[in-house]
Design a protein around this motif. Structure first.
Motif, mmCIF file in Angstrom:
data_model
loop_
_atom_site.group_PDB
_atom_site.id
_atom_site.type_symbol
_atom_site.label_atom_id
_atom_site.label_comp_id
_atom_site.label_asym_id
_atom_site.label_seq_id
_atom_site.Cartn_x
_atom_site.Cartn_y
_atom_site.Cartn_z
ATOM 1 N N PRO A 74 0.819 -1.219 0.000
ATOM 2 C CA PRO A 74 0.000 0.000 0.000
ATOM 3 C C PRO A 74 0.853 1.270 0.000
ATOM 4 N N ALA A 75 1.960 1.245 0.739
ATOM 5 C CA ALA A 75 2.802 2.445 0.842
ATOM 6 C C ALA A 75 3.415 2.794 -0.511
ATOM 7 N N LEU A 76 3.771 1.769 -1.290
ATOM 8 C CA LEU A 76 4.392 2.048 -2.588
ATOM 9 C C LEU A 76 3.401 2.660 -3.562
ATOM 10 N N LEU A 77 2.143 2.265 -3.459
ATOM 11 C CA LEU A 77 1.137 2.888 -4.323
ATOM 12 C C LEU A 77 1.099 4.392 -4.059
ATOM 13 N N VAL A 78 1.085 4.743 -2.774
ATOM 14 C CA VAL A 78 0.998 6.154 -2.409
ATOM 15 C C VAL A 78 2.277 6.895 -2.814
ATOM 16 N N ALA A 79 3.434 6.264 -2.591
ATOM 17 C CA ALA A 79 4.698 6.909 -2.963
ATOM 18 C C ALA A 79 4.751 7.130 -4.471
ATOM 19 N N GLY A 80 4.272 6.123 -5.234
ATOM 20 C CA GLY A 80 4.242 6.260 -6.690
ATOM 21 C C GLY A 80 3.328 7.406 -7.105
ATOM 22 N N ALA A 81 2.202 7.551 -6.397
ATOM 23 C CA ALA A 81 1.259 8.622 -6.712
ATOM 24 C C ALA A 81 1.894 9.985 -6.435
ATOM 25 N N ALA A 82 2.598 10.097 -5.320
ATOM 26 C CA ALA A 82 3.265 11.365 -5.001
ATOM 27 C C ALA A 82 4.269 11.726 -6.088
ATOM 28 N N GLN A 83 5.025 10.720 -6.501
ATOM 29 C CA GLN A 83 6.030 10.915 -7.544
ATOM 30 C C GLN A 83 5.375 11.379 -8.852
ATOM 31 N N LEU A 84 4.303 10.680 -9.223
ATOM 32 C CA LEU A 84 3.608 11.014 -10.471
ATOM 33 C C LEU A 84 3.002 12.413 -10.386
ATOM 34 N N GLY A 85 2.367 12.714 -9.241
ATOM 35 C CA GLY A 85 1.738 14.026 -9.079
ATOM 36 C C GLY A 85 2.753 15.151 -9.196
ATOM 37 N N LEU A 185 14.038 20.816 -5.833
ATOM 38 C CA LEU A 185 12.836 20.228 -5.235
ATOM 39 C C LEU A 185 12.927 18.702 -5.255
ATOM 40 N N PHE A 186 13.347 18.150 -6.405
ATOM 41 C CA PHE A 186 13.450 16.694 -6.498
ATOM 42 C C PHE A 186 14.499 16.172 -5.526
ATOM 43 N N ARG A 187 15.632 16.881 -5.468
ATOM 44 C CA ARG A 187 16.731 16.392 -4.638
ATOM 45 C C ARG A 187 16.451 16.542 -3.153
ATOM 46 N N PHE A 188 15.974 17.737 -2.767
ATOM 47 C CA PHE A 188 15.885 18.035 -1.333
ATOM 48 C C PHE A 188 14.530 17.736 -0.728
ATOM 49 N N VAL A 189 13.501 17.556 -1.574
ATOM 50 C CA VAL A 189 12.180 17.254 -1.021
ATOM 51 C C VAL A 189 11.707 15.871 -1.440
ATOM 52 N N LEU A 190 11.695 15.623 -2.751
ATOM 53 C CA LEU A 190 11.084 14.375 -3.221
ATOM 54 C C LEU A 190 11.846 13.138 -2.747
ATOM 55 N N THR A 191 13.158 13.120 -2.952
ATOM 56 C CA THR A 191 13.923 11.933 -2.566
ATOM 57 C C THR A 191 13.882 11.691 -1.057
ATOM 58 N N PRO A 192 14.182 12.710 -0.223
ATOM 59 C CA PRO A 192 14.086 12.453 1.216
ATOM 60 C C PRO A 192 12.678 12.040 1.634
ATOM 61 N N MET A 193 11.673 12.666 0.994
ATOM 62 C CA MET A 193 10.296 12.334 1.342
ATOM 63 C C MET A 193 10.012 10.867 1.043
ATOM 64 N N THR A 194 10.488 10.401 -0.113
ATOM 65 C CA THR A 194 10.236 9.012 -0.476
ATOM 66 C C THR A 194 10.944 8.058 0.474
ATOM 67 N N LEU A 195 12.137 8.426 0.904
ATOM 68 C CA LEU A 195 12.908 7.516 1.754
ATOM 69 C C LEU A 195 12.458 7.534 3.207
ATOM 70 N N PHE A 196 12.018 8.685 3.671
ATOM 71 C CA PHE A 196 11.810 8.836 5.123
ATOM 72 C C PHE A 196 10.363 9.124 5.519
ATOM 73 N N SER A 197 9.401 8.673 4.713
ATOM 74 C CA SER A 197 8.008 8.909 5.084
ATOM 75 C C SER A 197 7.302 7.629 5.483
ATOM 76 N N GLY A 198 8.052 6.661 5.928
ATOM 77 C CA GLY A 198 7.430 5.436 6.397
ATOM 78 C C GLY A 198 7.084 4.456 5.304
ATOM 79 N N THR A 199 7.532 4.730 4.072
ATOM 80 C CA THR A 199 7.235 3.798 2.979
ATOM 81 C C THR A 199 7.932 2.459 3.217
ATOM 82 N N PHE A 200 9.225 2.508 3.482
ATOM 83 C CA PHE A 200 10.012 1.283 3.560
ATOM 84 C C PHE A 200 10.222 0.797 4.986
ATOM 85 N N PHE A 201 10.203 1.721 5.930
ATOM 86 C CA PHE A 201 10.377 1.324 7.333
ATOM 87 C C PHE A 201 9.649 2.347 8.202
#
Lengths: 267, 269
Positions: A74-85, A185-201
């Protein structure tokens, strides 16, 4: 006779919908090249991290007691949506103002800047839902869904993706020089957000003095909701809180973007 | 006119070299001086991943089988792979710039109108990608070293290997990017890059795959870069690593040949 104008006034929804049709016309020719961002990307992550990395993970308290694949899906679906958006609202929107200038062209017709914005957001919402469904179906083949809560996850993904999309659209409306802003934005927001928003751990593994960053990120709220939809474990109050945060982001972003679109297109 | 081709250049059927690749590098340096923040932030990405593995993934998986078969800490397993991946990413992202220069800015048309040939362009852009990749590598090695993840002096050899990886990937991606026509097709880059990043034993050992898929993974260039780096970081050597090295060298040569040909074909004929 010569005074008859070719221009007809269009209703607010109709005007926005014309933009959606415009996007669709483009999309019909180019959909193959967007396959990756539309559904394939989270699937690839699910295969690599859910199956591959997950084969090394023992189900335990950190994964809520379920297999890692089920925890991650479920978390990956949401992360993918954030990325796409975010992807669909950064350079594409700036391009509408600056390179392709289709926003300028369209607002030379009876379609208003607000409708251009609305059309973009309707289109983005449709893309997000489609991407969620595609991913959901493929993840089903992986055996990643424990129950029908997956359908709610698609909705949560759409909402989260839209919240990200609206915020970035607002940013794009006020961006005149493409130089660095989106890259940063991609470097400092998107990547950290994807890694540290509870998606993987779970974010409880993040030290407290940094954890508030996760709380700010729309992705974390979406992830909590999505995981709760299939695995449970979230109270009604928490659900409402997460939903409210995402909706407030959508509305606030929309208001700022709306202002930006009018400032830039009606001068 | 000014360049005197050496013996090698007279033997090889290369007419596009005028000894001015340095001018392209100089130009990239000047341009990047204006957006240095984005340049420096490229070093941040692998560090963020490393942090995520230290505090997150590493808690989910504590040890995995290392290159010599003995268990090693998960973070130490991932670190050299991330280094290889960041060398690859740095090189490939530079090709986005190349795409814009090629299709929109007509940059190379302008360059080729001066006494600079297609091979100069290829080598110049590759040289710049290597400089950039080298910068990231040094930063990353400093951090991983400080974290105690590099356990052998052989790890110093990671730098030349990272430069080779940058070279190979920037050359090959330059050749491939020249086939793209619109920005939406840049998605294809991600379509190739991300699966390669995720499946080239970056995050889990090869043994996880079924036999048939293992052979597929062995075809990925990044897999060979990772094998080489993981071995060096741990101070473990095998004959397979000579094969990995040969693969990357061959890729680099193919890339330079392809990129030169494509630039000449697109812009000079």
């Amino acid at each position: 006779m010569a005074t008859a104008s070719a221009a007809r006034v269009v209703g607010p929804l109709r005007g926005a919908w014309l933009r959606v049709e415009g996007h669709w016309t483009w999309y019909r020719r180019h959909w193959v090249s967007t396959l990756y961002s539309t559904g394939l990307q989270p699937v690839v992550f699910l295969a690599a991290m859910g199956l591959g990395f997950g084969s090394q993970v023992k189900a335990g308290p950190a994964t809520g007691g379920v297999p890692y694949l089920v925890y991650l899906a479920p978390a990956l679906l949401v992360a993918g949506a954030a990325q796409l958006g975010i992807g669909e609202s950064s350079y594409p929107v700036l391009s509408g103002f600056k390179w392709q200038k289709d926003y300028l062209a369209v607002t030379a017709t009876p379609v208003s800047p607000g409708q251009v914005l609305g059309g973009h957001l309707i289109w983005t919402t449709l893309r997000l839902t489609t991407a969620g469904l595609v991913y959901g179906l493929i993840a089903l083949l992986f055996g990643a869904w424990p129950n029908a809560g997956a359908l709610i996850v698609v909705l949560v993904g759409t909402l989260t993706g839209l919240a990200c999309a609206v915020l970035v659209t607002a940013l794009a409306a006020y961006t005149f020089d493409e130089g660095q802003r989106f890259g940063l934005l991609f470097r400092f927001v998107l990547t950290p957000m994807t890694l540290f928003s509870g998606t993987f751990f779970p974010i409880t593994q993040i030290p407290v003095f940094l954890r508030w960053l996760a709380w700010l990120s729309p992705l974390w709220h979406g992830t909590e909701l999505a995981r709760a939809a299939t695995l449970g474990g979230l109270g009604a109050g928490a659900v409402l809180g997460h939903l409210a945060y995402l909706i407030v982001l959508v509305l606030a972003g929309w208001a700022i973007a709306h202002r930006g679109f009018y400032r830039r297109l009606v001068a | 006119m000014t360049a005197r081709p050496g013996l090698l250049l007279r033997i090889l059927p290369i007419t596009g070299y005028h000894g001015r690749a340095g001018a392209l590098i100089e130009r990239s340096l000047v341009v990047s001086g204006r957006s240095w923040l984005i340049l420096v932030s490229g070093a941040l990405e692998p560090l963020l991943y490393l942090l995520a593995f230290q505090i997150g993934f590493g808690k989910l998986v504590t040890t995995v089988a290392g290159p010599d078969g003995r268990p090693m800490s998960y973070v130490a397993f991932v670190a050299p792979a991330l280094l290889a991946a960041s060398a690859m990413n740095g090189a490939v992202f530079e090709s986005y710039n190349m795409f814009f220069k090629l299709r929109y800015a007509n940059h190379y048309e302008a360059v080729l109108a001066t006494p600079v040939g297609p091979l100069d362009v290829a080598l110049g852009e590759i040289g710049w990608a290597m400089l950039r990749g080298g910068l990231y590598t040094v930063a990353f090695m400093g951090i991983t070293g400080a974290m105690g993840l590099l356990t052998s002096w052989w790890a110093l050899a990671l730098l030349p290997v990272a430069l080779l990886v940058s070279f190979a990937f920037s050359a090959i991606s330059m050749a491939l990017v020249s086939f793209l026509k619109s920005t939406s097709q840049l998605d294809y880059i991600q379509l190739v890059l991300m699966p390669m990043f995720l499946f080239s034993t970056t995050f889990f050992p090869l043994a996880v795959y079924p036999e048939a898929l293992q052979w597929l993974v062995r075809c990925f260039p990044l897999y060979h870069a990772i094998e080489l780096m993981r071995g060096l970081a741990a101070g473990f050597f095998s004959w397979g690593m000579a094969g990995n090295l040969a693969y990357l060298l061959a890729l680099a040569a193919l890339g330079v040949w392809g990129a030169t040909r494509r630039i000449a074909k697109l812009l000079l004929t």
